[in-house]
Design a protein around this motif. Structure first.
Motif, PDB file in Angstrom:
ATOM      1  N   VAL A 220       1.510  17.798  12.122  1.00 52.02           N
ATOM      2  CA  VAL A 220       1.487  16.766  11.621  1.00 52.02           C
ATOM      3  C   VAL A 220       2.458  15.870  12.305  1.00 52.02           C
ATOM      4  O   VAL A 220       3.711  16.247  12.423  1.00 52.02           O
TER       5      VAL A 220
ATOM      6  N   ALA B 189       4.283  12.263  12.513  1.00 50.74           N
ATOM      7  CA  ALA B 189       4.453  11.046  11.591  1.00 50.74           C
ATOM      8  C   ALA B 189       5.604  10.089  12.215  1.00 50.74           C
ATOM      9  O   ALA B 189       6.555  10.874  13.246  1.00 50.74           O
ATOM     10  N   ARG B 190       5.855   8.961  11.674  1.00 45.98           N
ATOM     11  CA  ARG B 190       6.869   8.149  12.274  1.00 45.98           C
ATOM     12  C   ARG B 190       8.243   9.079  11.891  1.00 45.98           C
ATOM     13  O   ARG B 190       9.113   8.865  12.613  1.00 45.98           O
TER      14      ARG B 190
ATOM     15  N   SER C  27       0.879   1.562  13.129  1.00 42.63           N
ATOM     16  CA  SER C  27       1.717   3.085  13.209  1.00 42.63           C
ATOM     17  C   SER C  27       0.449   4.082  12.995  1.00 42.63           C
ATOM     18  O   SER C  27      -0.636   3.734  12.245  1.00 42.63           O
ATOM     19  N   LYS C  28       0.762   5.403  13.432  1.00 42.08           N
ATOM     20  CA  LYS C  28      -0.338   6.188  13.176  1.00 42.08           C
ATOM     21  C   LYS C  28       0.522   7.729  12.625  1.00 42.08           C
ATOM     22  O   LYS C  28       1.507   7.834  12.976  1.00 42.08           O
ATOM     23  N   LEU C  29      -0.462   8.392  12.118  1.00 39.56           N
ATOM     24  CA  LEU C  29      -0.147   9.519  11.451  1.00 39.56           C
ATOM     25  C   LEU C  29      -1.291  10.647  12.145  1.00 39.56           C
ATOM     26  O   LEU C  29      -2.471  10.201  11.928  1.00 39.56           O
TER      27      LEU C  29
ATOM     28  N   GLN D 247       4.744   6.041   5.174  1.00 39.27           N
ATOM     29  CA  GLN D 247       4.662   5.110   6.303  1.00 39.27           C
ATOM     30  C   GLN D 247       3.305   4.080   6.121  1.00 39.27           C
ATOM     31  O   GLN D 247       3.579   3.147   6.682  1.00 39.27           O
TER      32      GLN D 247
ATOM     33  N   LEU E 229       4.156  11.416   3.408  1.00 36.32           N
ATOM     34  CA  LEU E 229       4.281  10.951   4.574  1.00 36.32           C
ATOM     35  C   LEU E 229       3.340   9.591   4.465  1.00 36.32           C
ATOM     36  O   LEU E 229       3.935   8.531   5.015  1.00 36.32           O
ATOM     37  N   ILE E 230       2.242   9.883   4.021  1.00 38.55           N
ATOM     38  CA  ILE E 230       1.321   8.576   3.839  1.00 38.55           C
ATOM     39  C   ILE E 230       1.947   7.448   3.241  1.00 38.55           C
ATOM     40  O   ILE E 230       1.737   6.374   3.371  1.00 38.55           O
TER      41      ILE E 230
END
Length: 116
Positions: free
Chosen positions: A73, A75-76, A58-60, A109, A105-106
């Motif tokens: 930003v 995010a998922r 997954s990516k942010l 995720q 968020l980091i």
């Protein structure tokens, strides 16, 4: 007279655009440094864009949005927009500071703690 007013407005617009770009650039540089310190995998595919990739694929994505003069930003868990304020960048909906939201968020995720 109209010409003077138009020139003043253009100068203010250009100035605030330049100020925005400088503030956003400094913020993105701080984010990059924090990501490096946390040993996270990220790329900067273009000026003003940071893509963080996590172990699960997954990516942010963090990017400067010049037209809106915001940092966005993705995010998922959703998309977030941050406007510059006297106290720093804040979420346009919740008022949460950018660095606090990014850290959360980091962690959610990617399972990694990042300090800004």
């Amino acid at each position: 007279m109209r010409e003077m007013v138009a020139r003043d407005i253009m100068t203010k617009s250009e100035s605030s655009e330049g100020e925005f770009n400088q503030a956003a650039g400094e913020t993105l540089a701080r984010i990059e440094q924090a990501l490096e310190d946390a040993e996270l995998d990220f790329e900067t595919p273009a000026d003003g864009i940071i893509e963080v990739e996590f172990d699960d694929g997954s990516k942010l994505i963090i990017n400067r949005h010049g037209v809106a003069r915001e940092i966005w930003v993705a995010a998922r868990s959703g998309g977030f927009h941050f406007k510059p304020q006297s106290t720093g960048w804040v979420d346009t909906r919740s008022g949460e500071p950018l660095y606090d939201k990014l850290a959360a968020l980091i962690a959610a995720q990617g399972g990694v703690m990042v300090r800004f």
